[in-house]
Design a protein around this motif. Sequence first.
Motif: not given
Length: 469
Positions: A318-324, A119-127, A151-154
């Motif tokens: 981080f775990m199975d997330y290629a992003t982090f 139940a999520y979309l994309g990556t965590s970005v805020d500030s 984040s990945d997608l520009s």
Amino acid sequence: MSSPLFLCILLVVFGSYLSISAADDGNQGFVVVSTRSFRTQDVCSRSTALTPRPNPAGAAVPLVHRHGPCAKSQSTDKPSSFADALHRSRVRADYIMSRARAATMQEQELEEGKVSVPAYLGTSVDSQEYVVTLGLGTPAVEQVLLLDTGSDLSWVQCAPCNSSDCYRQKDPLFDPRKSSTYAPIPCGSDVCKTLQSDHFDNGCTMNGTQSQCGYQVEYGGGLKTRGVYSNEALTLAPGVVIEDFHFGCAYTQSGPNDKSDGLLGLGGAPESLPVQTSVVYDGSFSYCLPPVSSGTGFLALGAPSNDSGFSFTPMTPFMDYATFYLVKLTGISVGGKQLRIPRKVFEGGLIVDCGNIISHLPSTPYEKLQSAFRAAMAAYPLIPSDEGDTCYNFTGFSNVTVPKVALTFTGGVTVDLDVPNGLLLDGCLAFTESGPDDYVGFLGNVQMRTLEMLYDVKGARLGFRAAGC
């Protein structure tokens, strides 16, 4: 195709000792600094501006704090207070961890023969607080983009988009109709299918007879961006152009925003800039974040021709997330004295996150750091805080004596954080608690300031270089 040397990296040196300090005070564990150094200056100082490392195949671009004096155009919103930065930082961290918990639950359900959809979309970005100015399209149009290794997608906001669908930004919207190299990515293409597997897809839309690939990203702070996944020329420096850069052309935005023109993703998934240019640069990149008070840093793609000035520590996803990008902390010292902290409490590691302002540590390391720092700063009045933060009232002090804080990573790499830029934000210690011991933490952008951070993704290591900018 040409590509840039992009710098947004955390540099840690494997098996060696790296010491970084804001002042030369011998072997003492304290630095005397002027309280003026805590404030943003009115004049841009470029004495430490772009000083790229030797790399004949790359090019560097300037990088600035969006509230600093070297910003292309001054931001109309106020710099984050510590309370605001801490709130955003916690929201961002909680969102990343919620993804990890969702993934763990999904694995358990699959083992039990169940099926579920995250139940999520994309990556965590805020500030995010640091930006680069790049050229998009042909002819190139300047775009001021936030940097984010989480984040990945520009993406950028695109015309036509009215004020009800897009937030107001200081620069004109990017207009793909005026670019000779713009092309929407068609549905059914391999690139569009990758979006689906990475949970960035938003179905297909028809524009005349053309089927276009839709994207969407929802961030931890509530910002949502949707539009057409597209192909365009990205100019990093004169004559340095990425001919086929995939990005989101945003036509619908909602939620809080930073009033920049868009975001530049530097994570480890296929949509990110480093991965898109990995054929040329092996996925390596680096950056140096300047102090908020003055100066410019840089962002670069590619590893330096000589990395002898760096110290490296192992880096893993981080775990199975290629992003982090994850590194392991093994110790902390304050004022030159090593804190007595069991190494087992660091097992969760730290996510290196230049889009997060404040660093997060598990409870035991944070409490030890906070206690030692307060003892070393006992001469200055603490500001009462319901949250238990460590904030000081420096009114009436022209100079303050601040203890050095050093972080030690796997391989014995010890980094002295810059004083005061790498320690204090708005007069507060820029650390907070991430959760119980063994919980994953975050290395925020305050602690990265003045360091050149080198992400050697192919070599699975992170490098640090002192006084990078």
